[in-house]
Motif scaffolding. Sequence first.
Motif, PDB file in Angstrom:
ATOM      1  N   ALA A  42     111.728  40.360 151.487  1.00 16.46           N
ATOM      2  CA  ALA A  42     113.064  40.920 151.271  1.00 16.46           C
ATOM      3  C   ALA A  42     113.828  40.197 150.173  1.00 16.46           C
ATOM      4  CB  ALA A  42     113.867  40.866 152.580  1.00 16.46           C
ATOM      5  N   ILE A  43     113.351  39.007 149.789  1.00 19.60           N
ATOM      6  CA  ILE A  43     114.020  38.248 148.736  1.00 19.60           C
ATOM      7  C   ILE A  43     113.725  38.879 147.387  1.00 19.60           C
ATOM      8  CG2 ILE A  43     114.083  36.012 147.555  1.00 19.60           C
ATOM      9  CD1 ILE A  43     113.530  34.656 150.162  1.00 19.60           C
ATOM     10  N   ASN A  44     114.721  38.960 146.535  1.00 13.91           N
ATOM     11  CA  ASN A  44     114.550  39.507 145.193  1.00 13.91           C
ATOM     12  C   ASN A  44     113.750  38.544 144.327  1.00 13.91           C
ATOM     13  OD1 ASN A  44     116.315  41.791 145.762  1.00 13.91           O
ATOM     14  ND2 ASN A  44     117.995  40.334 145.635  1.00 13.91           N
ATOM     15  N   ARG A  45     112.930  39.087 143.455  1.00 18.12           N
ATOM     16  CA  ARG A  45     112.190  38.280 142.488  1.00 18.12           C
ATOM     17  C   ARG A  45     112.662  38.636 141.089  1.00 18.12           C
ATOM     18  NH1 ARG A  45     110.096  37.392 147.608  1.00 18.12           N
ATOM     19  NH2 ARG A  45     108.714  35.586 147.535  1.00 18.12           N
ATOM     20  N   PHE A  46     112.654  37.613 140.209  1.00 20.00           N
ATOM     21  CA  PHE A  46     112.991  37.876 138.823  1.00 20.00           C
ATOM     22  C   PHE A  46     111.984  38.863 138.243  1.00 20.00           C
ATOM     23  CE2 PHE A  46     114.719  33.450 139.181  1.00 20.00           C
ATOM     24  CZ  PHE A  46     116.054  33.822 139.076  1.00 20.00           C
ATOM     25  N   SER A  47     112.451  39.871 137.572  1.00 19.15           N
ATOM     26  CA  SER A  47     111.578  40.877 136.984  1.00 19.15           C
ATOM     27  C   SER A  47     110.859  40.313 135.777  1.00 19.15           C
ATOM     28  CB  SER A  47     112.385  42.113 136.558  1.00 19.15           C
ATOM     29  OG  SER A  47     113.032  42.684 137.668  1.00 19.15           O
ATOM     30  N   SER A  48     109.570  40.578 135.689  1.00 22.83           N
ATOM     31  CA  SER A  48     108.779  40.100 134.564  1.00 22.83           C
ATOM     32  C   SER A  48     109.273  40.736 133.277  1.00 22.83           C
ATOM     33  CB  SER A  48     107.303  40.445 134.779  1.00 22.83           C
ATOM     34  OG  SER A  48     106.539  40.054 133.663  1.00 22.83           O
ATOM     35  N   GLY A  49     109.500  39.861 132.274  1.00 24.62           N
ATOM     36  CA  GLY A  49     109.910  40.358 130.979  1.00 24.62           C
ATOM     37  C   GLY A  49     111.384  40.600 130.823  1.00 24.62           C
ATOM     38  N   THR A  50     112.169  40.387 131.902  1.00 23.47           N
ATOM     39  CA  THR A  50     113.602  40.626 131.794  1.00 23.47           C
ATOM     40  C   THR A  50     114.418  39.374 132.018  1.00 23.47           C
ATOM     41  OG1 THR A  50     113.787  41.163 134.143  1.00 23.47           O
ATOM     42  CG2 THR A  50     113.312  42.979 132.651  1.00 23.47           C
ATOM     43  N   ASP A  51     113.766  38.301 132.451  1.00 24.68           N
ATOM     44  CA  ASP A  51     114.539  37.116 132.773  1.00 24.68           C
ATOM     45  C   ASP A  51     114.732  36.187 131.586  1.00 24.68           C
ATOM     46  OD1 ASP A  51     115.951  35.550 134.663  1.00 24.68           O
ATOM     47  OD2 ASP A  51     114.286  34.139 134.663  1.00 24.68           O
ATOM     48  N   GLY A  52     113.968  36.337 130.551  1.00 26.86           N
ATOM     49  CA  GLY A  52     114.134  35.467 129.402  1.00 26.86           C
ATOM     50  C   GLY A  52     114.278  36.262 128.126  1.00 26.86           C
ATOM     51  N   ASN A 162     113.052  28.365 140.524  1.00 20.36           N
ATOM     52  CA  ASN A 162     114.452  28.746 140.356  1.00 20.36           C
ATOM     53  C   ASN A 162     114.920  29.587 141.536  1.00 20.36           C
ATOM     54  OD1 ASN A 162     115.172  28.143 137.229  1.00 20.36           O
ATOM     55  ND2 ASN A 162     113.033  28.784 137.418  1.00 20.36           N
ATOM     56  N   ILE A 163     116.149  29.332 141.953  1.00 19.49           N
ATOM     57  CA  ILE A 163     116.789  30.153 142.980  1.00 19.49           C
ATOM     58  C   ILE A 163     118.185  30.499 142.497  1.00 19.49           C
ATOM     59  CG2 ILE A 163     117.674  30.261 145.334  1.00 19.49           C
ATOM     60  CD1 ILE A 163     115.519  28.327 146.181  1.00 19.49           C
ATOM     61  N   ASN A 262     120.839  38.611 148.682  1.00 22.53           N
ATOM     62  CA  ASN A 262     121.664  38.006 147.633  1.00 22.53           C
ATOM     63  C   ASN A 262     120.982  36.823 146.962  1.00 22.53           C
ATOM     64  OD1 ASN A 262     123.923  38.751 150.077  1.00 22.53           O
ATOM     65  ND2 ASN A 262     124.226  39.634 148.051  1.00 22.53           N
ATOM     66  N   VAL A 263     119.677  36.670 147.236  1.00 24.17           N
ATOM     67  CA  VAL A 263     118.901  35.582 146.642  1.00 24.17           C
ATOM     68  C   VAL A 263     117.857  36.169 145.699  1.00 24.17           C
ATOM     69  CG1 VAL A 263     117.264  33.716 147.103  1.00 24.17           C
ATOM     70  CG2 VAL A 263     119.231  34.037 148.598  1.00 24.17           C
ATOM     71  N   THR A 264     117.697  35.531 144.544  1.00 22.72           N
ATOM     72  CA  THR A 264     116.644  35.896 143.605  1.00 22.72           C
ATOM     73  C   THR A 264     115.879  34.634 143.238  1.00 22.72           C
ATOM     74  OG1 THR A 264     118.035  37.657 142.689  1.00 22.72           O
ATOM     75  CG2 THR A 264     116.098  37.006 141.417  1.00 22.72           C
ATOM     76  N   THR A 265     114.546  34.720 143.214  1.00 26.42           N
ATOM     77  CA  THR A 265     113.744  33.530 142.936  1.00 26.42           C
ATOM     78  C   THR A 265     112.472  33.906 142.190  1.00 26.42           C
ATOM     79  OG1 THR A 265     112.707  31.571 143.938  1.00 26.42           O
ATOM     80  CG2 THR A 265     112.476  33.650 145.107  1.00 26.42           C
ATOM     81  N   ASP A 266     111.810  32.903 141.623  1.00 24.58           N
ATOM     82  CA  ASP A 266     110.505  33.112 141.010  1.00 24.58           C
ATOM     83  C   ASP A 266     109.396  32.508 141.865  1.00 24.58           C
ATOM     84  OD1 ASP A 266     111.073  30.434 140.642  1.00 24.58           O
ATOM     85  OD2 ASP A 266     111.115  30.521 138.461  1.00 24.58           O
ATOM     86  N   MET A 267     109.721  32.081 143.090  1.00 21.55           N
ATOM     87  CA  MET A 267     108.727  31.493 143.983  1.00 21.55           C
ATOM     88  C   MET A 267     107.968  32.566 144.753  1.00 21.55           C
ATOM     89  SD  MET A 267     110.376  28.028 145.645  1.00 21.55           S
ATOM     90  CE  MET A 267     112.001  28.655 146.067  1.00 21.55           C
ATOM     91  N   THR A 268     106.696  32.292 145.037  1.00 22.30           N
ATOM     92  CA  THR A 268     105.924  33.142 145.932  1.00 22.30           C
ATOM     93  C   THR A 268     106.336  32.846 147.369  1.00 22.30           C
ATOM     94  OG1 THR A 268     104.125  31.552 146.224  1.00 22.30           O
ATOM     95  CG2 THR A 268     103.985  33.034 144.320  1.00 22.30           C
ATOM     96  N   ASN A 269     105.891  33.690 148.292  1.00 21.88           N
ATOM     97  CA  ASN A 269     106.207  33.464 149.708  1.00 21.88           C
ATOM     98  C   ASN A 269     105.689  32.114 150.189  1.00 21.88           C
ATOM     99  OD1 ASN A 269     107.359  35.968 149.712  1.00 21.88           O
ATOM    100  ND2 ASN A 269     105.757  36.961 150.927  1.00 21.88           N
ATOM    101  N   ASN A 270     104.464  31.767 149.824  1.00 24.25           N
ATOM    102  CA  ASN A 270     103.892  30.497 150.254  1.00 24.25           C
ATOM    103  C   ASN A 270     104.652  29.313 149.659  1.00 24.25           C
ATOM    104  OD1 ASN A 270     101.948  31.739 151.816  1.00 24.25           O
ATOM    105  ND2 ASN A 270     100.382  31.683 150.218  1.00 24.25           N
TER     106      ASN A 270
END
Length: 344
Positions: A42-52, A162-163, A262-270
């Motif tokens: 359910a946590i948001n992930r940074f979209s590839s190619g849009t974060d930088g 990043n969170i 309301n959280v966005t991260t680049d971490m995997t679940n593990n």
Amino acid sequence: MLSPNLPSNKTKLILRVLLVILLAFVLLVGALYVFIQVKLGAINRFSSGTDGDGDSSTSAVSSWEPTDWAEAGIATSVDGVANVLLVGQDSRDGERSNSDTMIILSINKNTNQISMVSLMRDIYVQIPGYENNKLNSAYLLGGSDLLDETIAVNFGVVIDYNIELDFTGFKDIVNTLGGIDVELYQEEADYINGKLKQDTLTEGVNHLNGAEALWYARTRKVGNADFERTERQREVLEIIYEDLKKASWLKLLQVYDSVADNVTTDMTNNQILNIAFSAYSMGKNQLNSYRLPIDGTWHSEDSVGGVSDPLVIDDWEANQQALWNYLYGEDGGTDADSSAETSE
């Protein structure tokens, strides 16, 4: 007559019971794993190619050369240490803005300590691919990717994860915990009351709800401006951390459910699980709190290179060494008297 090599009926029954128990255990673990993976999904992930991606309309330069005051390519990482950059911002309509809060949360398994280091948002830095600007503008220009690179170039440490948490998520955490106890002095109480058009807070210990805690953490017009504000932010994180450690698993799940959107991260679940369990296992006496720049190494200017009111660091080497001590030192930087904060 039974053969001595054949199990008795009683032995068979025991084996069947053990097999059923083992099967039930495997199913339970499997169900728990699926449940956790679904929850973390359910946590948001940074979209590839849009974060930088940057913003070509904002003072971009065609080429970038590192200057003497912050040598490029010095960033290094250390085994057993995970540096998580916490970014707080006032996200409106999904638009990225300047980062309001930047705190490096370092989980050091080698020393069993957690260190929080605030990076003051007005620090005048090199931003790769762009003109020099305040640190908080790097997030607006290129998201967490560019902010991580900017920190590496200027401070010499690698950000592993990043969170991003927006203000709504922060309020939801505090409200789900049932509020937090914070000691206010009169000017702080008056300021928060004024912002919320209330008169409930007074000098001394107050039980703050989410909106009150947010204004406490954001306050910089009371006290020593942004220096004191970064201290408030780390204080609130310490209080939340301690409250979470005392909470039941049901309460922890409620807190997670309240904030996941309301959280966005680049971490995997593990990776999230690994960081969370590592941090949860450490006590408050292993939690250190700092901010950069350190005292005696900076000055303020009205304007530099068209940037208003920047905080200019005079001794980058001292700040890089201080940050290294805070994140990787055997004592978590607590004995680094020359670089310990004293003005907050």
